[in-house]
Write a protein that holds these residues in place. Structure first.
Motif, PDB file in Angstrom:
ATOM      1  N   SER A  17       0.864  -1.180   0.000  1.00 35.04           N
ATOM      2  CA  SER A  17       0.000   0.000   0.000  1.00 35.04           C
ATOM      3  C   SER A  17       0.900   1.229   0.000  1.00 35.04           C
ATOM      4  N   GLN A  18       0.328   2.386  -0.296  1.00 33.39           N
ATOM      5  CA  GLN A  18       1.120   3.619  -0.228  1.00 33.39           C
ATOM      6  C   GLN A  18       1.673   3.814   1.176  1.00 33.39           C
ATOM      7  N   TRP A  19       0.879   3.523   2.180  1.00 38.48           N
ATOM      8  CA  TRP A  19       1.312   3.698   3.561  1.00 38.48           C
ATOM      9  C   TRP A  19       2.487   2.784   3.885  1.00 38.48           C
ATOM     10  N   GLU A  20       2.378   1.508   3.523  1.00 37.36           N
ATOM     11  CA  GLU A  20       3.470   0.556   3.793  1.00 37.36           C
ATOM     12  C   GLU A  20       4.743   0.970   3.068  1.00 37.36           C
ATOM     13  N   PHE A  21       4.581   1.368   1.822  1.00 35.57           N
ATOM     14  CA  PHE A  21       5.720   1.776   1.010  1.00 35.57           C
ATOM     15  C   PHE A  21       6.385   3.025   1.592  1.00 35.57           C
ATOM     16  N   ALA A  22       5.569   4.014   1.939  1.00 39.67           N
ATOM     17  CA  ALA A  22       6.098   5.255   2.513  1.00 39.67           C
ATOM     18  C   ALA A  22       6.868   4.974   3.795  1.00 39.67           C
ATOM     19  N   ARG A  23       6.323   4.133   4.624  1.00 45.52           N
ATOM     20  CA  ARG A  23       6.990   3.784   5.891  1.00 45.52           C
ATOM     21  C   ARG A  23       8.333   3.106   5.626  1.00 45.52           C
ATOM     22  N   ALA A  24       8.360   2.221   4.631  1.00 44.84           N
ATOM     23  CA  ALA A  24       9.588   1.488   4.315  1.00 44.84           C
ATOM     24  C   ALA A  24      10.703   2.389   3.804  1.00 44.84           C
ATOM     25  N   GLY A  26      10.832   5.784   4.433  1.00 49.39           N
ATOM     26  CA  GLY A  26      11.038   6.927   5.314  1.00 49.39           C
ATOM     27  C   GLY A  26      10.405   8.232   4.866  1.00 49.39           C
ATOM     28  N   THR A  27       9.209   8.141   4.292  1.00 47.57           N
ATOM     29  CA  THR A  27       8.484   9.353   3.913  1.00 47.57           C
ATOM     30  C   THR A  27       7.019   9.165   4.275  1.00 47.57           C
ATOM     31  N   SER A  28       6.192  10.118   3.935  1.00 45.56           N
ATOM     32  CA  SER A  28       4.772  10.025   4.288  1.00 45.56           C
ATOM     33  C   SER A  28       3.952   9.440   3.140  1.00 45.56           C
ATOM     34  N   TYR A  44      16.770  12.861  -5.728  1.00 43.70           N
ATOM     35  CA  TYR A  44      17.673  11.723  -5.889  1.00 43.70           C
ATOM     36  C   TYR A  44      17.715  10.849  -4.641  1.00 43.70           C
ATOM     37  N   LYS A  45      17.753  11.462  -3.469  1.00 47.99           N
ATOM     38  CA  LYS A  45      17.845  10.694  -2.226  1.00 47.99           C
ATOM     39  C   LYS A  45      16.638   9.768  -2.072  1.00 47.99           C
ATOM     40  N   LEU A  46      15.445  10.283  -2.383  1.00 49.76           N
ATOM     41  CA  LEU A  46      14.244   9.457  -2.292  1.00 49.76           C
ATOM     42  C   LEU A  46      14.246   8.381  -3.379  1.00 49.76           C
ATOM     43  N   LEU A  47      14.674   8.739  -4.593  1.00 52.10           N
ATOM     44  CA  LEU A  47      14.776   7.728  -5.660  1.00 52.10           C
ATOM     45  C   LEU A  47      15.734   6.610  -5.263  1.00 52.10           C
ATOM     46  N   ASP A  48      16.818   6.973  -4.602  1.00 56.33           N
ATOM     47  CA  ASP A  48      17.770   5.972  -4.130  1.00 56.33           C
ATOM     48  C   ASP A  48      17.103   5.045  -3.118  1.00 56.33           C
ATOM     49  N   SER A  49      16.338   5.606  -2.190  1.00 60.09           N
ATOM     50  CA  SER A  49      15.612   4.791  -1.202  1.00 60.09           C
ATOM     51  C   SER A  49      14.595   3.882  -1.890  1.00 60.09           C
ATOM     52  N   ILE A  50      13.914   4.428  -2.890  1.00 61.69           N
ATOM     53  CA  ILE A  50      12.915   3.644  -3.637  1.00 61.69           C
ATOM     54  C   ILE A  50      13.588   2.481  -4.365  1.00 61.69           C
ATOM     55  N   SER A  51      14.695   2.756  -5.032  1.00 60.76           N
ATOM     56  CA  SER A  51      15.376   1.686  -5.778  1.00 60.76           C
ATOM     57  C   SER A  51      15.893   0.611  -4.828  1.00 60.76           C
ATOM     58  N   LYS A  52      16.347   1.014  -3.648  1.00 56.82           N
ATOM     59  CA  LYS A  52      16.803   0.018  -2.664  1.00 56.82           C
ATOM     60  C   LYS A  52      15.633  -0.808  -2.152  1.00 56.82           C
TER      61      LYS A  52
END
Length: 94
Positions: A17-24, A26-28, A44-52
């Motif tokens: 879910s968006q909530w689970e993903f955001a929590r994983a 570190g964003t809202s 870039y920092k968020l894209l890096d977190s997303i790719s990880k």
């Protein structure tokens, strides 16, 4: 280029879910929603977190973000030939 749609598709493929993903990452949930709707762009920092989180290179996220309108007319034929096999290959990774 629709980076939000690419992120939404990858998130859904992982069954998050968006909530689970955001929590994983570190964003809202609101921030993720705004990105997926195209109202906000991830840095870039968020894209890096997303790719990880997805365990894929950022380049794959960008591939899925490409829309047909992003391709120059003289390259459309090549894009049309390559898109389906590349998508199939990448779908095995995600």
């Amino acid at each position: 280029m629709n980076i939000g749609a690419a992120i939404r598709e990858a998130r859904k493929k992982q069954g998050l879910s968006q909530w689970e993903f955001a929590r994983a990452i570190g964003t809202s949930q609101t921030h993720i929603s705004q990105i997926e709707l195209g109202n906000n762009k991830p840095g870039y920092k968020l894209l890096d977190s997303i790719s990880k989180q997805f365990q894929i290179p950022i380049a794959i996220i960008f591939w899925y973000a490409v829309e047909k309108e992003d391709i120059r007319p003289e390259k459309q034929n090549s894009y049309n030939i390559l898109k389906s096999p590349i998508d199939s290959m990448l779908n095995e990774i995600i």
